[in-house]
Structure formats: structure tokens, C-alpha cells
Design a protein around this motif. Structure first.
Motif, mmCIF file in Angstrom:
data_model
loop_
_atom_site.group_PDB
_atom_site.id
_atom_site.type_symbol
_atom_site.label_atom_id
_atom_site.label_comp_id
_atom_site.label_asym_id
_atom_site.label_seq_id
_atom_site.Cartn_x
_atom_site.Cartn_y
_atom_site.Cartn_z
ATOM 1 N N LEU A 7 0.823 -1.232 0.000
ATOM 2 C CA LEU A 7 0.000 0.000 0.000
ATOM 3 C C LEU A 7 0.850 1.273 0.000
ATOM 4 N N VAL A 12 -4.248 6.735 -2.744
ATOM 5 C CA VAL A 12 -5.191 7.080 -1.683
ATOM 6 C C VAL A 12 -4.491 7.142 -0.326
ATOM 7 N N VAL C 3 -11.715 5.994 -3.141
ATOM 8 C CA VAL C 3 -11.151 4.816 -2.497
ATOM 9 C C VAL C 3 -11.580 3.601 -3.311
ATOM 10 N N PRO C 4 -10.615 2.876 -3.889
ATOM 11 C CA PRO C 4 -11.003 1.713 -4.695
ATOM 12 C C PRO C 4 -11.659 0.652 -3.807
ATOM 13 N N PRO C 5 -12.664 -0.063 -4.350
ATOM 14 C CA PRO C 5 -13.440 -1.027 -3.550
ATOM 15 C C PRO C 5 -12.560 -2.034 -2.802
ATOM 16 N N LEU C 7 -9.896 -1.549 -1.316
ATOM 17 C CA LEU C 7 -9.265 -0.953 -0.121
ATOM 18 C C LEU C 7 -10.281 -0.549 0.944
ATOM 19 N N ALA C 8 -11.564 -0.647 0.545
ATOM 20 C CA ALA C 8 -12.613 -0.101 1.399
ATOM 21 C C ALA C 8 -12.586 -0.654 2.815
ATOM 22 N N ASN C 10 -9.947 -2.121 4.167
ATOM 23 C CA ASN C 10 -8.568 -2.213 4.654
ATOM 24 C C ASN C 10 -8.385 -1.446 5.962
ATOM 25 N N PRO D 4 -15.319 4.171 3.369
ATOM 26 C CA PRO D 4 -14.255 4.226 2.368
ATOM 27 C C PRO D 4 -14.769 4.072 0.927
ATOM 28 N N ARG D 5 -16.026 3.725 0.773
ATOM 29 C CA ARG D 5 -16.579 3.595 -0.580
ATOM 30 C C ARG D 5 -16.748 4.966 -1.225
ATOM 31 N N GLN D 6 -16.923 5.967 -0.357
ATOM 32 C CA GLN D 6 -17.147 7.307 -0.887
ATOM 33 C C GLN D 6 -15.844 7.916 -1.391
ATOM 34 N N SER D 7 -15.995 9.084 -1.999
ATOM 35 C CA SER D 7 -14.809 9.823 -2.420
ATOM 36 C C SER D 7 -14.015 10.214 -1.187
ATOM 37 N N LEU D 8 -12.731 10.393 -1.353
ATOM 38 C CA LEU D 8 -11.912 10.907 -0.270
ATOM 39 C C LEU D 8 -12.335 12.349 -0.027
#
Lengths: 82, 61, 82, 61
Positions: A7, A12, C3-5, C7-8, C10, D4-8
Motif C-alpha cells: 500500500l 489514496v 477509495v477503490p473497492p 481498499l474499502a 482495509n 471508504p466507498r465514498q470519495s476521499l
């Protein structure tokens, strides 16, 4: 908690680490500023208390003096005018 | 900046706590100072004696 | 930046997002507190300027009155004592 | 909390900027207020005339 090597270069993760660092620094600076204002304010509060006490004494003296002088003048005027 | 290879920095809870502490300390300090200054000014606003004695003295002049 | 799925969930990413949120809130609150103190201070500064002007006028009047009364007193004493 | 699914969330640069602005605004406000109050107190510290006239009046008593 360690950032796993896979990572480390992740966009991100890098972005979050950078943002958090900036926020942390801003908060630290803000805390320092707040603490300094508190200290200045405490010192000033002490000084103005003393000043006010001094001022309040002088004002009472001035009032007493004015009243005494006015009274004396009144008596003297009585003597002068018979 | 920390490189991501290192440990994650702890969210210094104390940093957040500290900010709350200083915020409320400054707030009450300012409130106290304002209140003290205003109530002492209240007292110094009593100047009727000045006018009373002023008209008294003018008898002579 | 999303955030790519993968990594959600993580742990590291979740922790970083949580920290980010907390720091942001703390800084926002701190800014609000600073702004409120600024406004209180400005209002108070205005009021004390007026007070001081008032006080300074009364102070000069008191001094002038004391000096006038003392002078009158002196003249009257001269008359009384011949 | 953001999932974390949302935008940063954008690092609101303005949040950091704003903190700098308020910090220095409060600092100079406090400095000005303290300085004004102290220089006006300086003037009100001149009370020698009070003693002068006080001894003057005591001639009579």
C-alpha cells in the motif's frame, strides 16, 4: 498499525497520510496560539485588577476632597457675607 | 512527511483533547475579564457628585 | 480521488479515514472558537473605548473642579483673615 | 464517518488557511486591546494634583 508494503505507493494512502499530517500540524499550531492568548490574557487580567483598585481609591479620594472643599467654601462664604 | 513505509502516526488523542481544553479556557478567561471590567466601570460611572459640587462652587464666581 | 473497492475494508485505510475525520472536526471547532473570541473581543474593545473616553472627561472635570475649589477656598480664607 | 466507498474528502485547504487567519487576528486584537488599555491607564495614573489640593485644603481644618 503499519502500512503494508503493497500500500506504500498507493495514491489514496499517500494522500490520506499527507492530509492528516497537514491537519495535525494546523491543530498543533492552533493549540499553541490558544495557549499563548490564554497566558497573555491572564497576565493582563492581573494587571488590570491592580489598576482598577488604584483607580477606585483615587476616585473616592477625589470625591471626598471635592465634597470637603465645597463644604469649607460654603462655611467661608457664610463668614465673609456675615 | 512520513513515508508510508513507517508506522502510521497515532492520532494523538491528546492533540484533540488539548484543543478543547484551550478553547474553553480562553472562553472563560475572556468572559471573566469582560465581566470584571464592566462591573468596575459601572461603579466609576457614578459622577453625579461632580455636577452637584460644580453648581455649588459657581455661587462664588 | 476515490477509495477503490478493494481498499474499502482495509484496516490502514479505515484508520486513516477516521483520523482524518477527527482532525478535521477538531480544527473546524477550533476555528469557530477562535472566531467567536475575535468577535467578543471586538465588541468589548468598542465598549471600553467609549468608557475610557467618558472616564477621561470626568477625570479632567474632577481635576479642574478640585483646583477651582481650592483656589476659591484660598481667596475666601484671605478675606476672612483680612 | 465517511465510509471508504465514498470519495476521499478534499483536504479543505481553506480549513488550514482559516485557522492561520483567526490565530493572527486574535493575536493582534488582544495586543491592541492590551496596549490601548495600558496607555489610557497611564494617563489616569497622574493624581499628584489630588495630594496638592488635599494639603491645601487642610489649612482650614
Amino acid at each position: 498499525l503499519r502500512v503494508p508494503p503493497e500500500l506504500a505507493a498507493n495514491e489514496v494512502v499517500t494522500k490520506l497520510l499527507g492530509d492528516n499530517q497537514q491537519l495535525r500540524e494546523a491543530l498543533r499550531r492552533s493549540n499553541l496560539a490558544l495557549r499563548q492568548r490564554c497566558e497573555e490574557m491572564e497576565g493582563w487580567q492581573r494587571r488590570t485588577r491592580e489598576e482598577r483598585e488604584f483607580l477606585s481609591c483615587r476616585f473616592q479620594e477625589a470625591r471626598a476632597l471635592v465634597e470637603r472643599l465645597a463644604q469649607e467654601n460654603h462655611s467661608l462664604q457664610g463668614l465673609v457675607n456675615g | 512527511l512520513l513515508t508510508p513505509r513507517q508506522s502510521l502516526p497515532q492520532l494523538d488523542e491528546s492533540l484533540v483533547e488539548e484543543s478543547r481544553t484551550f478553547e474553553s479556557r480562553l472562553q472563560s478567561l475572556l468572559q471573566d475579564t469582560i465581566q470584571e471590567s464592566e462591573s468596575s466601570m459601572e461603579m466609576l460611572r457614578e459622577w453625579t457628585w461632580l455636577n452637584d459640587s460644580q453648581s455649588f462652587s459657581s455661587d462664588l464666581s
